[in-house]
Every structure is written in structure tokens, then in C-alpha cells.
Design a protein around this motif. Structure first.
Motif, mmCIF file in Angstrom:
data_model
loop_
_atom_site.group_PDB
_atom_site.id
_atom_site.type_symbol
_atom_site.label_atom_id
_atom_site.label_comp_id
_atom_site.label_asym_id
_atom_site.label_seq_id
_atom_site.Cartn_x
_atom_site.Cartn_y
_atom_site.Cartn_z
ATOM 1 N N LEU A 16 0.828 -1.441 -0.114
ATOM 2 C CA LEU A 16 0.061 0.223 0.075
ATOM 3 C C LEU A 16 0.950 1.326 0.086
ATOM 4 O O LEU A 16 1.561 1.660 0.999
ATOM 5 C CB LEU A 16 -1.086 0.142 1.313
ATOM 6 C CG LEU A 16 -1.999 -1.003 1.070
ATOM 7 C CD1 LEU A 16 -2.119 -0.934 3.088
ATOM 8 C CD2 LEU A 16 -2.907 -2.081 0.803
ATOM 9 N N SER A 250 -11.149 1.084 0.228
ATOM 10 C CA SER A 250 -11.383 0.306 1.159
ATOM 11 C C SER A 250 -10.295 -0.758 0.598
ATOM 12 O O SER A 250 -9.861 -1.093 -0.424
ATOM 13 C CB SER A 250 -12.419 -0.179 1.368
ATOM 14 O OG SER A 250 -12.682 -0.853 0.482
ATOM 15 N N ALA A 251 -9.898 -2.052 1.410
ATOM 16 C CA ALA A 251 -9.243 -3.234 0.940
ATOM 17 C C ALA A 251 -9.346 -4.074 -0.068
ATOM 18 O O ALA A 251 -8.634 -4.435 -0.495
ATOM 19 C CB ALA A 251 -8.904 -3.983 2.601
ATOM 20 N N ALA A 254 -8.195 -3.138 -3.121
ATOM 21 C CA ALA A 254 -6.769 -3.433 -2.920
ATOM 22 C C ALA A 254 -6.858 -4.959 -3.149
ATOM 23 O O ALA A 254 -6.024 -5.752 -3.992
ATOM 24 C CB ALA A 254 -6.139 -2.922 -2.178
ATOM 25 N N LEU A 282 -6.898 0.757 6.163
ATOM 26 C CA LEU A 282 -6.634 0.050 4.496
ATOM 27 C C LEU A 282 -5.520 -1.002 4.536
ATOM 28 O O LEU A 282 -6.045 -2.835 4.820
ATOM 29 C CB LEU A 282 -6.169 1.129 3.916
ATOM 30 C CG LEU A 282 -6.944 1.652 2.878
ATOM 31 C CD1 LEU A 282 -5.831 2.773 2.301
ATOM 32 C CD2 LEU A 282 -7.822 1.088 2.176
ATOM 33 N N ASP A 285 -7.401 -4.043 7.478
ATOM 34 C CA ASP A 285 -8.505 -4.897 6.539
ATOM 35 C C ASP A 285 -7.737 -5.663 5.756
ATOM 36 O O ASP A 285 -8.520 -6.661 5.300
ATOM 37 C CB ASP A 285 -9.364 -3.941 5.838
ATOM 38 C CG ASP A 285 -10.203 -2.654 7.075
ATOM 39 O OD1 ASP A 285 -9.659 -3.459 8.245
ATOM 40 O OD2 ASP A 285 -10.909 -1.705 6.752
ATOM 41 N N LEU A 286 -7.307 -5.338 4.647
ATOM 42 C CA LEU A 286 -6.042 -5.883 4.024
ATOM 43 C C LEU A 286 -5.704 -7.163 4.905
ATOM 44 O O LEU A 286 -5.576 -8.570 4.034
ATOM 45 C CB LEU A 286 -5.376 -4.970 3.158
ATOM 46 C CG LEU A 286 -4.120 -6.561 2.462
ATOM 47 C CD1 LEU A 286 -4.857 -6.166 0.913
ATOM 48 C CD2 LEU A 286 -3.057 -5.147 1.437
ATOM 49 N N TRP A 289 -8.480 -9.576 6.037
ATOM 50 C CA TRP A 289 -8.841 -10.489 5.086
ATOM 51 C C TRP A 289 -8.234 -11.715 4.594
ATOM 52 O O TRP A 289 -8.923 -12.664 4.292
ATOM 53 C CB TRP A 289 -9.173 -9.277 3.376
ATOM 54 C CG TRP A 289 -10.006 -9.761 2.646
ATOM 55 C CD1 TRP A 289 -11.188 -9.665 2.398
ATOM 56 C CD2 TRP A 289 -9.533 -10.702 1.345
ATOM 57 N NE1 TRP A 289 -12.172 -10.212 0.963
ATOM 58 C CE2 TRP A 289 -10.336 -11.067 1.017
ATOM 59 C CE3 TRP A 289 -8.169 -11.401 1.021
ATOM 60 C CZ2 TRP A 289 -10.866 -11.534 -0.551
ATOM 61 C CZ3 TRP A 289 -8.325 -12.341 -0.414
ATOM 62 C CH2 TRP A 289 -9.444 -12.105 -0.216
#
Ligand code: FMN
Length: 339
Positions: A16, A250-251, A254, A282, A285-286, A289
């Protein structure tokens, strides 16, 4: 989990990056972006016109001095013209490099390959980790053909590569008749990465004042589809790294970009909209996930859904468009009532 990513020969903690905007032009913001977890930052662009303006101003001053002191002619060798270039930009690079541990990518906007490219050497000397060529250029001259516009991009890349050893990414607009071919030729000319895509500032009209308005709309996640398509098509086809650069709110966006093959994912609008701390969200959350799906390393998902790896090439092509129309239950008649 291993989020480490390689981009332009730089090792990043994760993919990121804060893309180029006025936000990255302030040293305090850069520190806060690093604190919020950004893996790298791209500084705002310095423009060819700014460099030329300052160089012209220097020539004027130098001429005035040489008029009054003939012996001063050798005091200002022609190559020193850029020593007075936009100093503030070079100072920003130096300060950013001094203050941050993460890579600092400078950004140059130029559409011709005239003498200003020497400035790239000063950017390198100031310590930039890499250089992004922001080729923002709207060919409003309707006599300029497409091949000539593409040639400008190649010429600028070659001219800049001729003066620096820094890794170079080219930030392109999507408005070419064959994006893939241009990227391939830039790749062959030595580009180390591609930032897909830039957003053109398009004029609107203020009907109250009857003037062109130049306000800039921030992007939305719906805009990821065009870069998603081209990154998905180009992944595995070029040596240069692919950076996704539009609509990351948002993630989720990405992740999609990584799935089609992006090495890194950049964001500006979301940071302007939600503040610098959004970078932290971000990243969290990435990570979440990927964690939730048991992904051990980011490389395990990168490119999994590229055109090359999908095993369903029409998914990126016109064939898909036709199958969508056939499969759409409402049929084309469904649109008539809305007209
Ligand atoms: C206010 C503003 C200023 C920007 N300035 C630059 C710039 O100087 N150089 C550049 O390459 N891109 C610039 N951009 C484009 C962003 O770097 C980015 O490519 C674009 O906004 C798309 O990403 P986003 O959808 O995350 O906003 C700017 C964008 C905004 C909103």
C-alpha cells in the motif's frame, strides 16, 4: 503473514502506497503517512513548465550578471543552469529521505524531452528512491496523431533514462487506442514499472457564472474496473512492475487489484476524503482479509485472477461482453423504459 512486496527494485513492507498529491508535499504529512503504515510515498509532481520557468529565470539573472562582469561568463557554465532549479522540490526530497525510513518516490511531469530532463539527475542526487514519470498530457492539438503522442512518452522515458540510474515508473492515462502495445514498448525501452492509471482533470461548466470550473472530483471504487482490466491483461506480459492507482477506497479494491496482478496499490482520494489515518485502516483490513482466508504470503494471491492465469481469456475481452448481454434476463428491451 508475509506482506513484503517488491516494486521498482525496492523492498516494501506491504503493497500500500500513498500516491502523488498535495498531501504528500508536506513533511509532516509524510511522517504521519509513515506512522499510519504507508509502505512508500510518491511526492507531488514537479512540472516541466516549473522547471523551464525557473531555468529561464536563472538564464535572465545569469545574463544580467555576465553583462556587467564579462569574466563571469565561465562562472556560470551552461550545465549549471539547473543548479537553481526548483530548489524547494529537491529540498522536499532531501528532507523526506532524512525524515522517513520508507522509500520516497519523486514525480516528474513532462511531455517533451527538451533540456529539462537534466532535472531528473538532480532528483537522483537529492536522494529519491525512484522516479515516477507522470505523463499527464491532453493532446488538445487535433493535428497531433496518436503515434506522435505515444512517441512523446517513449522519448521522455529514454531522455530521462539517459541521465539517471534510478528505477523509473511511467504513470499513464488510459486514453490510448492500444494501451497494451504502448506499455509493452515502454517496457522494452526500460521502464521499471507502470502506474495505471492517471486521472485527467476534466473541465465542467458552472452554469451560474458561465465559466469553466476546474474543481476536481475525488474517485470512487466504481473506477477500478478499467485499471483492473488492463492490469489483469498485462500481468505476466511485461517485465516492469504494475501499480494500481485509481479508486482504492477500502481493502476490497486493493485485494481485487492484487488478484489481477498488481505489485502495489496506490491511493489518494481515500486519504483526502478520510484523512491520513485511513492508511492504517486499509492495511489492517487488508491483513484481516488475507488472514481470514489463510493466505501465508501476498505473493500467493497476486495475479491469481490475471488473464494469463485465469484459464478463461474471454473474461477480459469482448466475448465476455456478448455473454453478459445474452445472459441478462431483462434483455436489451429493459433499457427502453428508462430512456
Ligand atoms: C488533488 C490531487 C492532486 C494530484 N496531484 C497529482 C500530481 O501532482 N501528480 C500525479 O501524478 N498525480 C496526481 N494526482 C493523481 C493521484 O496521484 C491519483 O493517481 C489519482 O487521484 C487516482 O487515485 P485515487 O483514485 O486513489 O484518487 C492528484 C490527485 C488529486 C486528487
Amino acid at each position: 503473514m508475509d506482506l513484503a512486496t517488491s516494486y521498482l527494485g525496492l523492498t516494501l513492507k506491504h503493497p500500500l502506497i500513498a500516491s502523488s498529491s498535495p498531501l504528500t508535499g508536506e513533511i509532516d504529512n509524510l511522517r504521519r503517512l509513515e506512522d499510519a503504515g504507508a509502505a512508500a510515498i510518491v511526492l507531488p509532481s514537479i512540472f516541466e513548465e516549473q522547471i523551464e520557468h525557473e531555468a529561464a529565470e536563472f538564464e535572465r539573472l545569469a545574463d544580467a550578471r555576465t553583462d556587467s562582469f564579462p569574466e563571469a561568463l565561465s562562472y556560470f557554465p551552461p550545465s549549471a543552469a539547473f543548479a537553481f532549479g526548483p530548489d524547494r522540490y529537491l529540498e522536499l526530497i532531501r528532507r523526506a529521505r532524512g525524515a522517513l525510513e520508507i522509500p520516497v518516490i519523486a514525480s516528474l511531469n513532462g511531455s517533451t524531452s527538451a533540456g529539462w530532463t537534466d532535472y531528473a539527475r538532480l532528483i537522483q542526487e537529492a536522494g529519491a528512491s525512484a522516479l515516477e514519470l507522470n505523463s499527464f498530457f491532453v493532446p488538445v492539438d487535433v493535428g497531433l496523431d496518436g503515434r506522435a503522442v505515444e512517441q512523446r512518452h517513449l522519448d521522455v522515458l529514454r531522455a530521462v533514462k539517459g541521465v539517471v540510474t534510478l528505477p523509473i515508473a511511467v504513470k499513464l492515462s488510459p486514453h490510448f487506442s492500444a494501451v497494451g502495445d504502448l506499455v509493452r514498448r515502454l517496457d522494452q525501452a526500460g521502464a521499471n514499472g507502470f502506474v495505471l492509471f492517471n486521472r485527467f482533470y476534466q473541465p465542467d461548466i458552472d452554469l451560474l457564472t458561465m465559466r469553466l470550473s476546474r474543481n476536481l472530483d475525488l474517485s470512487t471504487p466504481a473506477e477500478i474496473r478499467l485499471p483492473l482490466l488492463w492490469i489483469g491483461v498485462l500481468a505476466g506480459q511485461v517485465r516492469g512492475a504494475l501499480a494500481a492507482a485509481t479508486g482504492v477506497e477500502s481493502a476490497e479494491q486493493a485485494v481485487k487489484y492484487l488478484l489481477v496482478g498488481a505489485e502495489v496499490v496506490m491511493t489518494t482520494s481515500a486519504l483526502l476524503r478520510h484523512g491520513i489515518g485511513h492508511m492504517r485502516t486499509l492495511l489492517a483490513d487488508l491483513t484481516e482479509w488475507l488472514d481470514a482466508r489463510g493466505v501465508a504470503a501476498i505473493g500467493d494471491i497476486r495475479g491469481k485472477m490475471s488473464r494469463e492465469r485465469l484459464g478463461d481469456p474471454p473474461a477480459f475481452e469482448r466475448g465476455n461482453y456478448i455473454s453478459i448481454l445474452h445472459g441478462w434476463k431483462g434483455g436489451l428491451h429493459g433499457w427502453k423504459g428508462r430512456a
